[in-house]
Design an enzyme around this catalytic site. Structure first.
Site, mmCIF file in Angstrom:
data_model
loop_
_atom_site.group_PDB
_atom_site.id
_atom_site.type_symbol
_atom_site.label_atom_id
_atom_site.label_comp_id
_atom_site.label_asym_id
_atom_site.label_seq_id
_atom_site.Cartn_x
_atom_site.Cartn_y
_atom_site.Cartn_z
ATOM 1 N N CYS A 138 0.855 -1.193 0.000
ATOM 2 C CA CYS A 138 0.000 0.000 0.000
ATOM 3 C C CYS A 138 0.890 1.241 0.000
ATOM 4 C CB CYS A 138 -0.882 -0.009 1.250
ATOM 5 S SG CYS A 138 -1.910 1.471 1.397
ATOM 6 N N HIS B 196 -8.896 -3.104 -2.740
ATOM 7 C CA HIS B 196 -7.944 -2.409 -1.865
ATOM 8 C C HIS B 196 -8.333 -0.913 -1.789
ATOM 9 C CE1 HIS B 196 -3.714 -1.708 -0.306
ATOM 10 N NE2 HIS B 196 -4.091 -0.480 -0.657
ATOM 11 N N GLU B 197 -8.597 -0.316 -2.958
ATOM 12 C CA GLU B 197 -8.950 1.119 -2.986
ATOM 13 C C GLU B 197 -10.345 1.358 -2.402
ATOM 14 O OE1 GLU B 197 -6.439 2.663 -3.435
ATOM 15 O OE2 GLU B 197 -5.283 1.240 -4.624
ATOM 16 N N HIS C 278 -10.146 1.726 1.192
ATOM 17 C CA HIS C 278 -9.699 3.070 1.604
ATOM 18 C C HIS C 278 -10.889 4.031 1.658
ATOM 19 C CE1 HIS C 278 -5.348 2.929 1.946
ATOM 20 N NE2 HIS C 278 -5.222 2.321 0.773
#
Ligand SMILES: CSCC[C@H](NC=O)C(=O)N[C@@H](C)C(=O)N[C@@H](CO)C(=O)O
Ligand SMILES: [Fe+2]
Length: 225
Positions: free
Chosen positions: A122, A164-165, A168
């Site tokens: 990351c 993953h994004e 966030h």
């Protein structure tokens, strides 16, 4: 409409995931910088985008710029200190190669039951790589840079980067998804980042891996992502 009227009468605010960004929420300083763990902006609420203007296009352009410069394959707006529902990615990670994907206000409609392991890194945790399990494929509904809605099915690396994004955008970071054992293997790296945050800001770290590990050890469990 009835719901909005009811909220207005009670004087309450919309649920966190429905808050809309004002133009001021979308302002950014150029050049962008990557926000690193444990900066609280990685845990803040990310508002939905309703203004599809030149400022948004410039933000997207600069996000791709810094993503390529820092050897990333994906980047979310909170990672550059802009707390809105926006992500960019290009699984090839090279300007002019592969496909540049921009997702505004994404929602996951479906995830595969099958989960796969991948050694993730990351940009907000420089130098740290560890295994994370995630669904192999996802169906996503989102808006593009002009505000037009579309749906897309992702699998393999694009699905991995998207998830993953997407995390966030919910204030979730990849370490929240690691098993206790995997987390132990990166705890020294996390402590180093916490120390760097304290030195550079003069503030106490808002999160401490050591405290989390002790809580797990005495049976308080750990917050689930
Ligand atoms: C596998 S999902 C990783 C997405 C991540 N985005 C933002 O934090 C990211 O780009 N991480 C980089 C460290 C990364 O994965 N870079 C690639 C290409 O250099 C790598 O294989 O390390
Ligand atoms: Fe990340």
């Amino acid at each position: 409409m009835a719901r909005i009227n009811a909220m207005a009468k009670r004087g309450s605010s919309p649920p966190k995931d429905q808050r809309v960004a004002s133009p001021a929420d979308l302002l950014f300083e150029s050049p962008l910088e990557i926000v690193k763990y444990p900066d609280p902006r990685l845990r803040a609420n990310n508002k939905r985008i309703a203004t599809f203007d030149d400022n948004l296009k410039e933000l997207v352009h600069e996000m791709f710029d810094i993503m390529y410069k820092t050897d990333g394959i994906g980047l979310s707006a909170p990672q550059v200190g802009v707390n809105v529902q926006l992500m960019v990615f290009n699984p090839v990670g090279e300007r002019g190669e592969g496909e540049e994907i921009v997702l505004v206000n994404p929602r996951v409609i479906q995830s595969s039951k099958k989960r796969v392991r991948f050694n993730e890194g990351c940009l907000s945790f420089p130098g740290i790589y560890a295994d994370v399990h995630r669904p192999e494929s996802v169906k996503v509904d989102a808006q593009d840079i002009t505000g037009e809605r579309f749906m897309v099915d992702l699998s393999g690396l694009p699905a991995r980067v998207f998830q993953h994004e997407f995390d966030h955008l919910q204030g979730i970071v990849f370490s929240d998804r690691m098993t206790g054992e995997v987390l132990d293997s990166i705890s020294a790296g996390l402590q180093k980042l916490e120390n760097e945050y304290e030195v550079s800001t003069g503030l106490p770290s808002p999160e401490r891996i050591e405290v989390l590990r002790k809580k797990v050890a005495v049976g308080f469990g750990r917050p689930r992502a």
